[in-house]
Enzyme design. Structure first.
Site, PDB file in Angstrom:
ATOM      1  N   SER A 142       0.879  -1.164   0.276  1.00 55.95           N
ATOM      2  CA  SER A 142      -0.016  -0.030  -0.095  1.00 55.95           C
ATOM      3  C   SER A 142       1.102   1.168  -0.024  1.00 55.95           C
ATOM      4  O   SER A 142       1.983   1.233   0.696  1.00 55.95           O
ATOM      5  CB  SER A 142      -0.635  -0.078   1.300  1.00 55.95           C
ATOM      6  OG  SER A 142      -1.477   1.321   1.446  1.00 55.95           O
ATOM      7  N   TYR A 155      -1.214   0.266  10.238  1.00 61.24           N
ATOM      8  CA  TYR A 155      -1.354  -0.244   8.918  1.00 61.24           C
ATOM      9  C   TYR A 155      -0.337   0.255   8.210  1.00 61.24           C
ATOM     10  O   TYR A 155       0.412  -0.701   7.294  1.00 61.24           O
ATOM     11  CB  TYR A 155      -2.723   0.244   8.193  1.00 61.24           C
ATOM     12  CG  TYR A 155      -2.984  -0.333   7.016  1.00 61.24           C
ATOM     13  CD1 TYR A 155      -3.408  -1.846   6.991  1.00 61.24           C
ATOM     14  CD2 TYR A 155      -2.655   0.408   5.740  1.00 61.24           C
ATOM     15  CE1 TYR A 155      -3.613  -2.259   5.512  1.00 61.24           C
ATOM     16  CE2 TYR A 155      -2.948  -0.213   4.722  1.00 61.24           C
ATOM     17  CZ  TYR A 155      -3.514  -1.394   4.412  1.00 61.24           C
ATOM     18  OH  TYR A 155      -3.614  -1.952   3.163  1.00 61.24           O
TER      19      TYR A 155
END
Length: 250
Positions: A142, A155
């Site tokens: 990501s 995250y």
């Protein structure tokens, strides 16, 4: 099983990016091991890849449990024998201020996104070494692992770990002819995003950050997977391909 088709293992294949990746690989001539969490349904993906002529095996397991990972990989090998591609797409999200992150939050996010991905890679590495065949591992990361954003600390930290893990394994396994790469998408328009984007002003604010002024499409991530498994990418390893409409360039 159609024995002339190579085998790819795709985690998190029930919807969105994972579904698109599975469909792309089916189009490219792969049979598939599809996986998702217990309680999810892979039926939509199964129907699409079947129409593409692919045989498949669906496996439901938890990525935060090493024994579950090992059992799932054993099932996959028992079904198809030789697996040449692994796409680690499954992940657990968290949108929470760093000051409010609990130990349980940390454990869930790091166990699924980092530890689970590592041990999936390890099982694949062992498999390819034992079979003495080349292979390709692709970790879906990501842009949160590359740039900072409020409320995404846990995250983002895990995904940054995935990016560096990709480099480390690529170097360590180069003599085994195992290529390890990552793909780091920015926001991709998928059904799972729609609830968050429905908040007033949320979609506009997120799009405004992206120079191309749109979200990515799952098919664009799948296209990068298609490239990385192709002969044209045989000299590519240890890389993180960023698909972000220019987000990380500004």
């Amino acid at each position: 099983m159609k024995s002339n088709r190579p085998i790819a293992f795709v985690t998190g294949a029930s919807v969105g990016i994972g579904e698109s990746i599975a469909v792309k690989l089916a189009e490219l001539g792969y049979n598939l091991i599809l996986s998702s969490l217990p309680g999810d349904s892979l039926k939509t993906t199964e129907d699409i890849v079947s129409k593409q002529g692919a045989d498949f095996k669906s496996i439901y397991f938890n990525l935060d449990n090493i024994q579950s990972i090992r059992e799932a990989f054993t099932q996959a090998k028992n079904e198809f024998g030789t697996i040449s591609v692994l796409v680690n797409n499954a992940a657990a999200p968290l949108h929470k201020p760093a000051l409010e992150v609990t130990e349980d939050d940390w454990n869930l996010i790091s166990n699924v996104n980092l530890k689970g991905t590592f041990f999936m890679c390890q099982e694949m590495g062992k498999h390819l070494k034992n079979k003495n065949i080349p292979g390709s591992i692709i970790n879906i990361s990501s842009t949160h692992g590359l740039v900072a954003l409020n409320d995404r600390s846990t995250y983002g930290i895990a995904k940054a770990g995935v990016n560096h893990m990709t480099r480390m394994l690529a170097v360590e396994w180069v003599d085994l002819n195992i290529r390890v790469n990552a793909i780091a998408p920015a926001t991709i328009s998928t059904p799972s995003r729609e609830a968050a984007l429905a908040q007033p002003g949320k979609r506009e604010a997120m799009v405004e950050r992206i120079p191309m002024k749109r979200f990515g499409m799952a098919s664009e991530v799948a296209g990068a997977v298609g490239y990385l498994v192709s002969p044209e990418a045989n000299f590519v390893t240890g890389q993180t391909i960023v698909i972000d409409g220019g987000l990380t360039s500004v």
